[in-house]
Design a protein around this motif. Structure first.
Motif, PDB file in Angstrom:
ATOM      1  N   CYS A 190      57.091  53.647  14.284  1.00  0.00           N
ATOM      2  CA  CYS A 190      57.226  54.978  14.866  1.00  0.00           C
ATOM      3  C   CYS A 190      55.504  55.462  15.072  1.00  0.00           C
ATOM      4  O   CYS A 190      55.080  55.901  15.894  1.00  0.00           O
TER       5      CYS A 190
ATOM      6  N   TYR B 127      51.868  56.617  22.708  1.00  0.00           N
ATOM      7  CA  TYR B 127      52.026  57.795  23.738  1.00  0.00           C
ATOM      8  C   TYR B 127      50.808  58.759  23.649  1.00  0.00           C
ATOM      9  O   TYR B 127      50.492  59.227  24.737  1.00  0.00           O
TER      10      TYR B 127
ATOM     11  N   ASN C 200      53.802  56.325  18.564  1.00  0.00           N
ATOM     12  CA  ASN C 200      52.800  57.579  18.711  1.00  0.00           C
ATOM     13  C   ASN C 200      51.587  57.239  19.129  1.00  0.00           C
ATOM     14  O   ASN C 200      50.885  57.982  19.929  1.00  0.00           O
TER      15      ASN C 200
ATOM     16  N   LEU D 246      52.210  65.455  15.981  1.00  0.00           N
ATOM     17  CA  LEU D 246      52.401  64.032  16.722  1.00  0.00           C
ATOM     18  C   LEU D 246      53.070  63.120  15.819  1.00  0.00           C
ATOM     19  O   LEU D 246      54.012  62.766  16.409  1.00  0.00           O
ATOM     20  N   ASP D 247      52.712  63.136  14.635  1.00  0.00           N
ATOM     21  CA  ASP D 247      53.236  61.594  13.781  1.00  0.00           C
ATOM     22  C   ASP D 247      54.319  62.166  12.858  1.00  0.00           C
ATOM     23  O   ASP D 247      54.855  61.425  12.131  1.00  0.00           O
TER      24      ASP D 247
END
Length: 163
Positions: A107, A114, A111, A91-92
């Motif tokens: 970022c 999201y 995430n 994911l990251d």
């Protein structure tokens, strides 16, 4: 002779139906499980846009259990996907290659948003539900504790020294 064939076909149908129904129960209860977050600092009514429990050992402990109860059946044990749903260890991943610290933190925040949106509202496409919504089932504290756990099992990219 025809009767024997029909009996055999019926027996095969019964056996295969039984085996299929047993495999449907292999993942256990698919009802979302409650998550006890009483040992965590309450976050209030307003949804946060960044993980407030990042690195919190108690949140990670709770998140590990909550992930196993609510997410692993689709996303895999320890977040290692078997292909049914996205591999949440990744994911990251793209954040790690950011050299600029401000971009890296942006970022991570993106995430976080999201994941929070995906868990709260689920995923649907063309009328098909790919992930059910968990808002009203999992609290904000539970969702962020799951995210905290996922951050401990990240699939770290290999960063070349030549770059």
């Amino acid at each position: 002779m025809k009767t024997t064939f029909q009996q055999t076909a019926l027996q095969l149908l019964i056996v295969s139906s039984t085996l299929f129904s047993l495999s449907a129960f292999a993942h256990g209860d698919v009802t979302p499980q409650a998550v006890d977050t009483s040992t965590l600092k309450p976050l209030g009514e307003a949804w946060r846009e960044e993980n407030p429990y990042r690195g919190d050992k108690e949140a990670i402990r709770i998140g590990s259990s909550a992930y196993g109860q609510n997410c692993a059946r689709c996303h895999g044990l320890e977040a290692v996907s078997g292909g049914i749903a996205p591999d949440l260890r990744k994911l990251d991943r793209d954040c790690f290659t950011q050299k600029d610290e401000a971009k890296k933190q942006a970022c991570y925040k993106e995430n976080d948003v999201y994941l929070l949106t995906s868990v709260r509202h689920g995923k649907k496409r063309n009328g098909a539900v790919y992930m059910p919504p968990f808002e009203g089932i999992l609290s904000q504290e539970a969702i962020w504790s799951i995210k905290s756990y996922l951050e401990t099992v990240r699939d770290m990219p290999v960063v070349s020294a030549n770059k």
